[in-house]
Design an enzyme around this catalytic site. Structure first.
Site, PDB file in Angstrom:
ATOM      1  N   ARG A 372      -5.910   2.966  -6.108  1.00 50.95           N
ATOM      2  CA  ARG A 372      -5.986   4.405  -6.374  1.00 50.95           C
ATOM      3  C   ARG A 372      -6.347   4.588  -7.843  1.00 50.95           C
ATOM      4  NH1 ARG A 372      -3.607   6.851  -1.966  1.00 50.95           N
ATOM      5  NH2 ARG A 372      -1.876   5.748  -0.974  1.00 50.95           N
ATOM      6  N   ARG A 402      -4.743   5.382   1.541  1.00 51.07           N
ATOM      7  CA  ARG A 402      -4.550   6.652   2.236  1.00 51.07           C
ATOM      8  C   ARG A 402      -4.724   7.858   1.314  1.00 51.07           C
ATOM      9  NH1 ARG A 402       0.504   6.024   4.499  1.00 51.07           N
ATOM     10  NH2 ARG A 402      -0.439   4.983   6.287  1.00 51.07           N
ATOM     11  N   HIS A 432      -3.875  -4.373  -2.152  1.00 54.73           N
ATOM     12  CA  HIS A 432      -2.949  -3.533  -2.909  1.00 54.73           C
ATOM     13  C   HIS A 432      -2.563  -4.168  -4.245  1.00 54.73           C
ATOM     14  CE1 HIS A 432       1.006  -1.299  -3.471  1.00 54.73           C
ATOM     15  NE2 HIS A 432       0.150  -0.330  -3.260  1.00 54.73           N
ATOM     16  N   TYR A 469       4.288   7.874 -13.783  1.00 53.04           N
ATOM     17  CA  TYR A 469       4.848   6.816 -12.934  1.00 53.04           C
ATOM     18  C   TYR A 469       5.409   5.735 -13.858  1.00 53.04           C
ATOM     19  CZ  TYR A 469       2.457   8.280  -8.577  1.00 53.04           C
ATOM     20  OH  TYR A 469       2.030   8.948  -7.462  1.00 53.04           O
ATOM     21  N   HIS A 593       8.354   3.425 -10.040  1.00 52.22           N
ATOM     22  CA  HIS A 593       7.311   2.700  -9.318  1.00 52.22           C
ATOM     23  C   HIS A 593       7.305   1.202  -9.626  1.00 52.22           C
ATOM     24  CE1 HIS A 593       2.998   2.075  -7.945  1.00 52.22           C
ATOM     25  NE2 HIS A 593       3.481   2.838  -6.987  1.00 52.22           N
TER      26      HIS A 593
END
Length: 685
Positions: A372, A402, A432, A469, A593
């Site tokens: 992302r 997503r 990821h 984050y 996170h």
């Protein structure tokens, strides 16, 4: 061992959102930030229904899944209760408190004559040209209703343009285009020194009759439909994944309906008509006591001029002592590894490392993973510039991140147009793990050689989210670690394992096994009376095998703490089962996170391991994604991580919630906040 029933994952996700909503009731949180937490819950719940609840419905249809109608109904009741609580906080706490500060949302009845005139002009000038009512009859079927798009359903009486009359009235649908602002600030000349707002829905509601001239508006309601929005692409059945994802994006907004929101005053006949149209049961109807879609109130927050009602601005610090600005970053990395703790420390060094690599003529190649990064990204622009300058650029773009699919497809196309090599990872697995690898030609002793520089992270390469984050970034010139990273890039590009990894731990091949092995070591140490300790900090803990291993390790006598921001299926504190396990969740100003894993299985210096990781302890991360973890071997850096990313959170008594064995959470007793302490430590608070 007594029979263990794990906590429900979906209920745990709703529980996390209850904890976020509790932030909106905290008097020590600035008022506009409290409203923002309400908006965050709305956004989270949208995703919950689009993905999680849709999955539960699918499972209930599969008779072999073990999920039944009762499970769906129970989850639906929990969703209704949370949404009712959310609107109660909004109406009973936040709106009165904002009114005392001179900030108010006015409906038509509350607007004075001057304000009504201004709103009428705004409607005529800005809104009416874009609104097209569609009457329902055999020639005008129910229009397409996109996911989460706001509409009005209106019943009108009287004769239509052809002189026809329907005894029960005629129903029409009015779509509110997404380009229209959902919150309109009234000008100062009609606001009497206050900050006054009108919701788009309120403006249209006051002027509905003007959309149906010569007819009578009998009844109406706002409505919004939430649809199954999980983008599923059969990796094995497509020739080009990017083209397949691009194609599926156009249909995402029209998946199966899973939720219908209307205002509380919606007439029953209109609600039933909508339920029939979208083939939804009564339990899927949510009558809300306020604006449909509270997410859009972020626009009110953004337009408010009230600095005292926001968090004090925090500017992340550049780690000058460990990473001097006046020296090229790679010179520092040759001397030592560097740890960055975001958002307390700036993300800018990561951008600067890449920027210097782009401008350095001796840098030959840059490799990067992207999960992302957002629609606008200085980092992606730098990769494009590197390709334009002729450097070898390999970017692994995860096209199925997503709700970031479209942005990632767009970046992939721009990168390819600039000459970069773009791949999409391993078929069937999401990429990821986060890593950046820079290869540079360097002179040494009259000869030249290639040397690699590496950045790994627990979080995304997104400068925007890096400001709110919490994550840990790791910069290094460690040859073994860089070689491992290069091997992982080879795996992602060519699905070829070129060498055995020496330091990196990779899912889906070895990560769960590594954690199970360390838990075995801790368990044996506990059984032998040696120091035995585990601290796990992740976003979610749902993997059954790891939960069972944690419980077995605790039963052997090890002391275990889990800091789990979101869903946790492990019930702590059960006598004879998990009484040596404590689970806490931190919900504060920043979104937690970081993933940090600590194991101690004896007294010797080598009887300890600490890892940073991109992966949560979920089966999907451990077996459905390419994830990375890496050990921190430097004792000083390891202690810093313990002191900053573990200990403060274990002692947090301000933002912490303690998980009970029944799945409920209770707030910790009042005390210090880990995040506030870290802000003070870095001098930005």
């Amino acid at each position: 061992m007594p029979t263990l029933t794990l906590l429900d994952r979906e209920q745990a996700i709703l529980g996390f959102n209850r904890r976020v909503l509790a932030q909106a009731s905290r008097p020590d949180v600035p008022l506009l930030e409290r409203l923002r937490y309400v908006c965050i819950v709305s956004s989270n719940l949208d995703e919950f229904f689009e993905v999680r609840f849709a999955d539960v419905l699918d499972a209930a249809r599969d008779k072999s899944s073990g999920v039944g109608v009762a499970d769906v109904e129970q989850l639906g009741r929990a969703g209704h209760a949370l949404i009712d609580e959310q609107y109660s906080v909004f109406n009973d706490q936040l709106m009165p408190a904002l009114a005392k500060e001179g900030i108010a949302i006015l409906n038509h009845a509350q607007r004075n004559e001057a304000q009504r005139r201004w709103v009428a002009r705004f409607f005529e000038r800005e809104l009416r040209p874009l609104l097209v009512p569609v009457s329902l009859d055999p020639a005008h079927p129910f229009p397409q209703v996109a996911n989460k798009a706001l509409h009005f359903i209106v019943k009108v009486g009287g004769k239509d343009a052809l002189g026809r009359t329907e005894a029960a009235g005629q129903v029409a649908i009015v779509k509110l285009p997404r380009v229209l602002p959902r919150v309109v600030k009234l000008p100062a000349e009609v606001s009497d020194g206050q900050q006054l707002f009108a919701l788009l829905s309120s403006i249209i509601r006051a002027h509905l009759g003007e959309l149906f001239p010569g007819r009578e508006v009998l009844s109406f309601s706002q409505f919004r439909v939430t649809r199954d929005s999980d983008l599923e692409v059969d990796d094995d059945a497509v020739a080009n994944l990017r083209h397949a994802v691009r194609s599926r994006l156009s249909t995402r907004h029209y998946g199966r309906a899973v939720r219908l929101e209307v205002v509380r005053s919606c007439p029953e006949d209109l609600a039933q008509l909508l339920l029939r149209q979208f083939e939804l049961p009564e339990a899927a109807l949510y009558r809300v006591n306020g604006p449909v879609n509270l997410v859009r109130l972020n626009q009110l927050i953004d337009q408010c001029d009230a600095p005292a009602l926001r968090f004090k601005p925090y500017e992340p610090a550049w780690p000058q002592g460990r990473l001097p600005r006046q020296r090229p970053l790679i010179e520092t990395l040759r001397r030592r590894d560097v740890l960055l703790h975001h958002p307390f420390e700036s993300f800018e060094p990561v951008l600067e490392l890449l920027r210097q690599a782009v401008e350095d003529p001796d840098v030959l190649a840059i490799k990067q993973t992207i999960y992302r990064t957002g629609g606008r990204s200085a980092l992606m622009e730098l990769l494009i510039e590197a390709a334009r300058r002729g450097k070898e650029v390999l970017v692994v773009v995860e096209l199925q991140a997503r709700f970031d699919e479209e942005a990632n497809v767009n970046w992939a196309e721009r990168l390819e147009a600039a000459g970069a090599q773009v791949v999409y990872g391993v078929v069937g697995l999401k990429t990821h793990g986060k890593m950046l690898l820079i290869t540079r030609r360097e002179a040494r002793g009259g000869a030249s050689r290639l040397r690699r520089y590496l950045h790994l992270s627990t979080g995304n390469y997104n400068p925007g989210t890096a400001r709110f984050y919490t994550d840990l970034g790791f910069m290094s010139a460690d040859a073994a670690l860089a070689a491992d990273a290069d091997a992982v890039f080879a795996l992602l590009a060519a699905t070829t394992i070129t060498r055995r990894l020496r330091k990196l731990v990779i899912a889906p091949f070895a990560m769960q096994a590594r954690w199970l092995e360390h838990l075995r070591q801790v368990r044996e140490a506990a059984a032998a009376g040696q120091p035995a300790r585990v601290v796990v900090k992740v976003n979610a803990l749902t993997d059954v095998e790891l939960i069972e291993a944690l419980i077995a390790t605790a039963q052997a006598g090890a002391s275990i703490d889990c800091i789990v921001r979101g869903a946790c299926r492990l019930p702590p504190g059960l006598p004879g089962v998990s009484e040596n396990i404590r689970v806490r969740s931190i919900v504060g100003r920043f979104l937690e996170h970081t993933r940090v894993l600590y194991f101690r299985w004896g007294v010797a210096e080598g009887d300890e391991a600490l890892y940073l990781s991109s992966a949560d302890w979920m089966s999907r991360n451990l077996f459905g994604r390419v994830e990375l973890a890496w050990p921190i071997v430097d004792a000083q850096m390891r202690q810093r991580i313990i002191d900053e990313a573990l200990q403060p959170y274990l002692h947090d008594a301000c933002d912490a919630w303690l998980l009970q064995s029944d799945g409920s959470y209770r707030p910790a007793a009042g005390g210090a906040s880990a995040q506030q302490a870290l802000m003070l430590r870095y001098g930005g608070a």
